[in-house]
Scaffold this active site. Structure first.
Site, PDB file in Angstrom:
ATOM      1  CG  ASN A  56       4.142  59.999   9.006  1.00 15.48           C
ATOM      2  OD1 ASN A  56       4.269  58.893   9.267  1.00 15.48           O
ATOM      3  ND2 ASN A  56       3.090  60.184   8.383  1.00 15.48           N
ATOM      4  CG  PHE A  96      -2.565  52.748  17.643  1.00 20.37           C
ATOM      5  CD1 PHE A  96      -3.424  51.555  17.365  1.00 20.37           C
ATOM      6  CD2 PHE A  96      -1.372  52.604  18.354  1.00 20.37           C
ATOM      7  CE1 PHE A  96      -2.993  50.392  17.863  1.00 20.37           C
ATOM      8  CE2 PHE A  96      -0.923  51.307  18.811  1.00 20.37           C
ATOM      9  CZ  PHE A  96      -1.656  50.436  18.578  1.00 20.37           C
ATOM     10  CG  ASP A 133      -3.631  64.607   9.620  1.00 14.77           C
ATOM     11  OD1 ASP A 133      -4.451  63.709   9.825  1.00 14.77           O
ATOM     12  OD2 ASP A 133      -2.975  65.034  10.831  1.00 14.77           O
ATOM     13  CG  ASP A 183     -10.197  60.045  10.231  1.00 17.46           C
ATOM     14  OD1 ASP A 183     -10.080  58.690  10.473  1.00 17.46           O
ATOM     15  OD2 ASP A 183     -10.200  60.889  11.222  1.00 17.46           O
ATOM     16  CE  LYS A 220      -6.526  62.359  17.598  1.00 20.59           C
ATOM     17  NZ  LYS A 220      -4.993  62.395  17.670  1.00 20.59           N
TER      18      LYS A 220
END
Ligand code: CTP
Length: 407
Positions: free
Chosen positions: A212, A326, A280, A308, A340
């Site tokens: 990303n 974050f 992810d 995670d 979250k």
């Protein structure tokens, strides 16, 4: 003029023609009130004499020869421990290579390996030696180890060639020394801060990967702020094009699984901050050879969810006292952040808008909202450095409160 009274510098002089400039540096340090102890490499003795350096610094000069009395009076470990800062000038290609590889075969390299203090390096060498892939590789290693560099400058060299490789001038080296020795309040001295940053890379085959746009800038800025507050700072970073702030220990990783393993190895720590844009998903079955077009239809990739990292560390038996996540969101920023916070089990979520118009990804500014059980606090737009400093200031307070509560 900033005084350096009470400060002690261990100056390690390598064997290069630029060593002739070192007398001026010693004089400047003396003017500022610093104490300068000196180690000369064997090669340096060809360029400057222990006698002139001892006369100028008013200190005993240590040479490459180990003598029993020196080891009794002031062993090499103590020499580097007693200093506030180590300065290597001129740092020859050879000395840099030794530092990058952890060699310790003389007094200079042993003192450099034995130190737990900041190190400033002023490279000086022929332009071709500076540009050589081996030197550049070694320099990258030193930066990653948290060493600070000053120079080299560009200009005409003693050998008649032109380019980068000239040692910085004594006043430039002095400015870097003053900067590194600046007194600062260190509320996180003795504390350990672990930060993840940058993207992860999930391989498809040996030449392709999924990743990303994360630049890592916010995470690196936080690492700098943490080290400035005196923390032992561990930066677990995916591939980014950023310099590691001096004093920060960077652990390079590629995949989400590597990043998790690296985080677990650093537990418990006091504060953990997860800024990384972790992929992810990863490709379930990574191809061992390059996927070929000629094989027919485009390959279809089956994906598996990555661990995670934030949630794993938040629920870990050795959880750091303060855990911060974050949240990169493109819409309903604070609503998603509240969800979250609960889902991941952390103490605070720093939520930011990463929609296309925000310019956050890769940019130097950030607008964040702090979401915790105590509510939502929105900060005005500011630079990523300012966000980092304010956030670390806030986390120092949280840590102190938690410590008091557990006493
Ligand atoms: N994070 C993590 N490990 C993952 C995914 C995310 O540690 N596998 C951390 C990030 O570093 C960040 C926080 O979790 O601190 C939130 O990341 P974000 O990408 O916003 O959330 P996701 O969990 O990916 O949720 P969603 O896809 O629903 O946005």
């Amino acid at each position: 003029m900033t005084s350096l009274a009470g400060k002690s510098v261990l100056l390690i002089i390598g064997g290069g023609i630029a060593a002739y400039k070192i007398h001026e540096l010693i004089r400047l340090l003396k003017t500022r009130g610093a104490r300068t102890r000196i180690i000369l490499t064997k090669a340096a003795e060809e360029f400057v004499t222990p006698l002139s350096l001892a006369g100028l610094s008013g200190e005993k000069v240590y040479t490459h020869l180990f003598s029993l009395t020196d080891e009794v009076e002031m062993g090499h470990i103590q020499l580097s421990r007693a200093a506030d800062l180590l300065v290597v000038a001129p740092a020859t290609a050879d000395l840099i290579a030794k530092m990058a590889n952890g060699l310790a075969d003389d007094l200079a390299s042993t003192a450099l390996l034995a130190t737990d203090k900041r190190v400033l390096v002023a490279p000086a060498m022929n332009v071709r030696m500076w540009r050589h892939a081996a030197t550049q590789r070694n320099i990258e290693v030193l930066k990653r180890d948290g060493v600070t560099l000053v120079g080299p400058n560009e200009g005409e060299m003693a050998c008649g060639e032109f380019g980068p490789g000239r040692m910085s001038e004594p006043n430039e080296i002095l400015s870097s020394i003053v900067e590194l020795l600046k007194p600062r309040s260190q509320p996180l001295a003795g504390k350990k801060v672990v930060i993840t940053a940058g993207p992860t890379r999930e391989p498809i085959d040996p030449v392709r990967f999924i990743s990303n746009h994360s630049s890592g800038k916010q995470g690196y800025a936080i690492a700098k702020a943490a080290v400035d507050l005196g923390a032992e700072t561990i930066l677990i970073s995916g591939p980014v094009a950023l310099l590691v702030p001096p004093g920060v220990q960077m652990i390079p990783v590629e995949t989400a699984q590597d990043m998790l393993r690296a985080c677990e190895a650093e537990l418990p720590g006091d504060i953990a901050i997860f800024t990384a844009a972790v992929a992810d998903w990863r490709v379930t079955a990574q191809a061992t050879g390059k996927l070929k077009k000629s094989a027919g239809a485009p390959p279809s990739l089956t994906l598996t969810e990555n661990p995670d990292i934030l949630a794993t560390i938040s629920h870990h038996a050795a959880r750091p006292r303060v855990v911060v996540g974050f949240a990169a969101e493109t819409e309903h920023v604070t609503d998603h952040a509240i969800a979250k916070l609960k889902r991941k089990g952390c103490d605070l979520i720093v939520a930011n808008d990463v929609s296309k118009d925000s310019g956050v990804f890769g940019g130097d500014r950030n607008t964040v909202h702090l979401v915790s059980d105590g509510g939502i606090e929105s900060w005005p737009q500011m630079s990523k450095d300012e966000v980092a400093q304010r956030l670390m200031g806030r986390l120092v307070q949280t840590l102190v409160l938690r410590q008091k509560a557990s006493e």
